[in-house]
Write an enzyme that holds these catalytic residues in place. Structure first.
Site, PDB file in Angstrom:
ATOM      1  N   ASN A   1      -6.252  -4.810  -5.590  1.00  0.00           N
ATOM      2  CA  ASN A   1      -7.269  -4.084  -5.118  1.00  0.00           C
ATOM      3  C   ASN A   1      -6.960  -2.161  -4.846  1.00  0.00           C
ATOM      4  O   ASN A   1      -8.478  -1.826  -4.771  1.00  0.00           O
ATOM      5  CB  ASN A   1      -7.282  -4.658  -3.461  1.00  0.00           C
ATOM      6  CG  ASN A   1      -8.688  -4.221  -2.878  1.00  0.00           C
ATOM      7  OD1 ASN A   1      -9.681  -3.831  -3.458  1.00  0.00           O
ATOM      8  ND2 ASN A   1      -8.150  -3.209  -1.493  1.00  0.00           N
TER       9      ASN A   1
ATOM     10  N   ASP B   1       0.745  -1.027   0.273  1.00  0.00           N
ATOM     11  CA  ASP B   1      -0.016   0.012  -0.005  1.00  0.00           C
ATOM     12  C   ASP B   1       0.860   1.045   0.122  1.00  0.00           C
ATOM     13  O   ASP B   1       1.853   1.043   0.300  1.00  0.00           O
ATOM     14  CB  ASP B   1      -1.063   0.040   1.114  1.00  0.00           C
ATOM     15  CG  ASP B   1      -2.498   0.738   1.293  1.00  0.00           C
ATOM     16  OD1 ASP B   1      -3.211   0.518   1.048  1.00  0.00           O
ATOM     17  OD2 ASP B   1      -2.541   2.082   1.423  1.00  0.00           O
TER      18      ASP B   1
ATOM     19  N   LYS C   1     -13.375   1.328 -14.092  1.00  0.00           N
ATOM     20  CA  LYS C   1     -14.131  -0.520 -13.946  1.00  0.00           C
ATOM     21  C   LYS C   1     -14.419  -0.943 -14.543  1.00  0.00           C
ATOM     22  O   LYS C   1     -14.825  -2.097 -14.512  1.00  0.00           O
ATOM     23  CB  LYS C   1     -15.072   0.343 -12.346  1.00  0.00           C
ATOM     24  CG  LYS C   1     -14.440   1.267 -11.192  1.00  0.00           C
ATOM     25  CD  LYS C   1     -13.088  -0.027 -11.038  1.00  0.00           C
ATOM     26  CE  LYS C   1     -12.921   0.753  -9.193  1.00  0.00           C
ATOM     27  NZ  LYS C   1     -11.444  -0.552  -8.599  1.00  0.00           N
TER      28      LYS C   1
ATOM     29  N   TYR D   1     -14.033   7.438 -12.911  1.00  0.00           N
ATOM     30  CA  TYR D   1     -14.780   5.442 -12.425  1.00  0.00           C
ATOM     31  C   TYR D   1     -15.194   4.256 -13.110  1.00  0.00           C
ATOM     32  O   TYR D   1     -14.296   3.352 -12.542  1.00  0.00           O
ATOM     33  CB  TYR D   1     -14.959   6.549 -10.996  1.00  0.00           C
ATOM     34  CG  TYR D   1     -15.111   4.900  -9.985  1.00  0.00           C
ATOM     35  CD1 TYR D   1     -14.273   4.610  -8.976  1.00  0.00           C
ATOM     36  CD2 TYR D   1     -16.055   4.449  -9.241  1.00  0.00           C
ATOM     37  CE1 TYR D   1     -13.915   4.040  -7.793  1.00  0.00           C
ATOM     38  CE2 TYR D   1     -15.706   3.203  -8.712  1.00  0.00           C
ATOM     39  CZ  TYR D   1     -15.036   3.216  -7.396  1.00  0.00           C
ATOM     40  OH  TYR D   1     -14.822   2.054  -6.640  1.00  0.00           O
TER      41      TYR D   1
HETATM   42  P1  NAI Z   1      -9.621   2.482   1.342  1.00  0.00           P
HETATM   43  O1  NAI Z   1      -9.571   3.866   0.928  1.00  0.00           O
HETATM   44  O2  NAI Z   1     -10.777   2.024   2.901  1.00  0.00           O
HETATM   45  O3  NAI Z   1      -8.828   1.388   0.615  1.00  0.00           O
HETATM   46  C1  NAI Z   1      -8.294   1.862  -0.220  1.00  0.00           C
HETATM   47  C2  NAI Z   1      -6.319   1.759  -0.481  1.00  0.00           C
HETATM   48  O4  NAI Z   1      -5.752   1.436  -1.220  1.00  0.00           O
HETATM   49  C3  NAI Z   1      -6.310   2.817   1.306  1.00  0.00           C
HETATM   50  O5  NAI Z   1      -5.215   1.827   2.058  1.00  0.00           O
HETATM   51  C4  NAI Z   1      -5.310   3.369  -0.008  1.00  0.00           C
HETATM   52  O6  NAI Z   1      -3.808   3.944   0.533  1.00  0.00           O
HETATM   53  C5  NAI Z   1      -4.692   2.438  -1.158  1.00  0.00           C
HETATM   54  N1  NAI Z   1      -4.171   2.981  -2.426  1.00  0.00           N
HETATM   55  C6  NAI Z   1      -5.379   4.038  -3.061  1.00  0.00           C
HETATM   56  N2  NAI Z   1      -3.668   4.875  -4.104  1.00  0.00           N
HETATM   57  C7  NAI Z   1      -2.829   3.574  -3.951  1.00  0.00           C
HETATM   58  C8  NAI Z   1      -1.472   3.784  -4.624  1.00  0.00           C
HETATM   59  N3  NAI Z   1      -1.507   4.373  -6.046  1.00  0.00           N
HETATM   60  N4  NAI Z   1      -1.027   2.675  -4.262  1.00  0.00           N
HETATM   61  C9  NAI Z   1      -1.283   1.517  -3.483  1.00  0.00           C
HETATM   62  N5  NAI Z   1      -2.333   1.952  -2.621  1.00  0.00           N
HETATM   63  C10 NAI Z   1      -3.176   2.813  -2.369  1.00  0.00           C
HETATM   64  O7  NAI Z   1     -10.698   1.466   0.116  1.00  0.00           O
HETATM   65  P2  NAI Z   1     -12.232   0.595  -0.109  1.00  0.00           P
HETATM   66  O8  NAI Z   1     -13.335   0.596   0.361  1.00  0.00           O
HETATM   67  O9  NAI Z   1     -11.498  -0.296   0.660  1.00  0.00           O
HETATM   68  O10 NAI Z   1     -12.025  -0.314  -1.734  1.00  0.00           O
HETATM   69  C11 NAI Z   1     -10.920  -1.098  -2.099  1.00  0.00           C
HETATM   70  C12 NAI Z   1     -11.156  -1.490  -3.257  1.00  0.00           C
HETATM   71  O11 NAI Z   1     -12.668  -1.569  -4.166  1.00  0.00           O
HETATM   72  C13 NAI Z   1     -10.979   0.030  -4.597  1.00  0.00           C
HETATM   73  O12 NAI Z   1     -10.857  -0.576  -5.955  1.00  0.00           O
HETATM   74  C14 NAI Z   1     -12.629   0.295  -4.336  1.00  0.00           C
HETATM   75  O13 NAI Z   1     -12.524   1.250  -6.129  1.00  0.00           O
HETATM   76  C15 NAI Z   1     -13.555  -0.309  -4.732  1.00  0.00           C
HETATM   77  N6  NAI Z   1     -14.250  -0.659  -4.535  1.00  0.00           N
HETATM   78  C16 NAI Z   1     -15.039   0.192  -3.149  1.00  0.00           C
HETATM   79  C17 NAI Z   1     -16.403   0.345  -2.629  1.00  0.00           C
HETATM   80  C18 NAI Z   1     -16.866   0.486  -1.565  1.00  0.00           C
HETATM   81  O14 NAI Z   1     -17.953   0.994  -1.664  1.00  0.00           O
HETATM   82  N7  NAI Z   1     -16.327   0.581  -0.532  1.00  0.00           N
HETATM   83  C19 NAI Z   1     -16.995  -0.452  -4.225  1.00  0.00           C
HETATM   84  C20 NAI Z   1     -16.999  -1.620  -4.781  1.00  0.00           C
HETATM   85  C21 NAI Z   1     -15.699  -1.245  -5.237  1.00  0.00           C
END
Ligand code: NAI
Length: 258
Positions: free
Chosen positions: A95, A42, A166, A162
């Site tokens: 992810n 991360d 996706k 987005y």
């Molecule tokens: P979150 O914001 O809680 O976690 C995302 C993580 O990705 C964070 O720890 C962040 O530091 C890391 N990150 C961001 N940019 C980065 C980079 N350039 N390199 C490495 N790490 C990086 O988000 P969440 O909700 O856990 O989302 C995870 C995935 O699920 C994402 O791809 C999001 O688009 C997708 N998603 C989330 C949904 C939701 O309702 N929470 C719904 C549909 C998809």
């Protein structure tokens, strides 16, 4: 974590991006619970180290690696550390992702924001697979899961980047799945609905009204839990899913059914 290990995962190694938070952290913990060694990758070093600590506290094996998925050299270095620490790579959960800072119709959407979203949410997945696949091939196969979204299935008004990123993750997943199916690497995607993570907290503003608005879009009447996505990811990587190839698994409480 020392008992009831799953033979699919014992002695195996899982690389998880976005592992510092939300869905990624839940998946890292789930892989470790099954007996895999986990690399938590991360940009957030602090959150990452916390994920590794949570795994180790329960008797699992994990390392935290700082990695920005938009930088090929970071991705390569993180995978080098994976092999250095654990000797192999079997599973990858690509992810890491971000939400849009603001919503705007396509003609008013800022180019800079378009580039930022596509870079992390789509190009980042490509870069990770590009460098993971040769390692997985080295030891005879494995499985990759990429995180798409409900926005990979339907269009989201005011969210062109987005939505495109996706949808792109699903296309990329299908192409890579075909490229490597005969070489024993299965590539699939998950499409989460609204999941209660820090990202969702930012999206709703963390207010009761914001949360209620989101929940009203969920036929099941609640948000999903990160663990509910993690369970699907672990299953997609298991031998039970041996015939599942290039699939975009929707896990969204029915949100995109209509
Ligand atoms: P979150 O914001 O809680 O976690 C995302 C993580 O990705 C964070 O720890 C962040 O530091 C890391 N990150 C961001 N940019 C980065 C980079 N350039 N390199 C490495 N790490 C990086 O988000 P969440 O909700 O856990 O989302 C995870 C995935 O699920 C994402 O791809 C999001 O688009 C997708 N998603 C989330 C949904 C939701 O309702 N929470 C719904 C549909 C998809």
């Amino acid at each position: 974590m020392t008992t009831n290990k799953n033979e699919n995962y014992t002695g195996k190694v899982a690389f998880v991006t976005g592992a510092a938070s939300g869905i990624g952290r839940a998946a890292a913990l789930a892989f470790a619970r099954e007996g895999a060694s986990v690399v938590a990758a991360d940009v957030s070093e602090q959150g990452n180290q916390e994920t590794a600590r949570l795994i180790e506290d329960k008797g699992g094996r994990a390392i935290a690696v700082r990695c920005d998925v938009t930088h090929a050299e970071d991705v390569k270095a993180a995978l080098d550390k994976t092999v250095e620490a654990f000797g192999r790579l079997d599973f990858a959960f690509n992810n890491a992702g971000i939400e849009s800072r603001k919503s705007a119709p396509t003609a008013e959407y800022e180019e800079e924001e378009w580039n930022r979203i596509i870079d992390i949410n789509l190009r980042g997945v490509f870069l990770c697979m590009k460098h993971e696949i040769p390692l997985i091939l080295k030891q005879g196969g494995g499985a990759i899961v990429n995180t798409s979204s409900g926005a990979g299935i339907v269009g989201i008004k005011g969210s062109p980047a987005y939505t495109a990123a996706k949808h792109g993750v699903i296309g990329l997943t299908k192409a890579a799945a075909l490229d490597y199916a005969a070489q024993n690497i299965r590539v699939n995607a998950v499409c989460p609905g609204y999941i209660d993570t820090p990202m969702m907290g930012r999206f709703t503003g963390g207010t009761a009204e914001g949360r209620a608005k989101v929940i009203a879009e969920e036929p099941v009447g609640r948000m999903g839990k990160p663990e509910e996505i993690a369970a699907a990811v672990v299953w997609l990587c298991s031998d039970a899913a041996a015939f599942v190839v290039g699939h975009a698994m929707v896990i969204d409480g029915g949100q995109t059914v209509q």
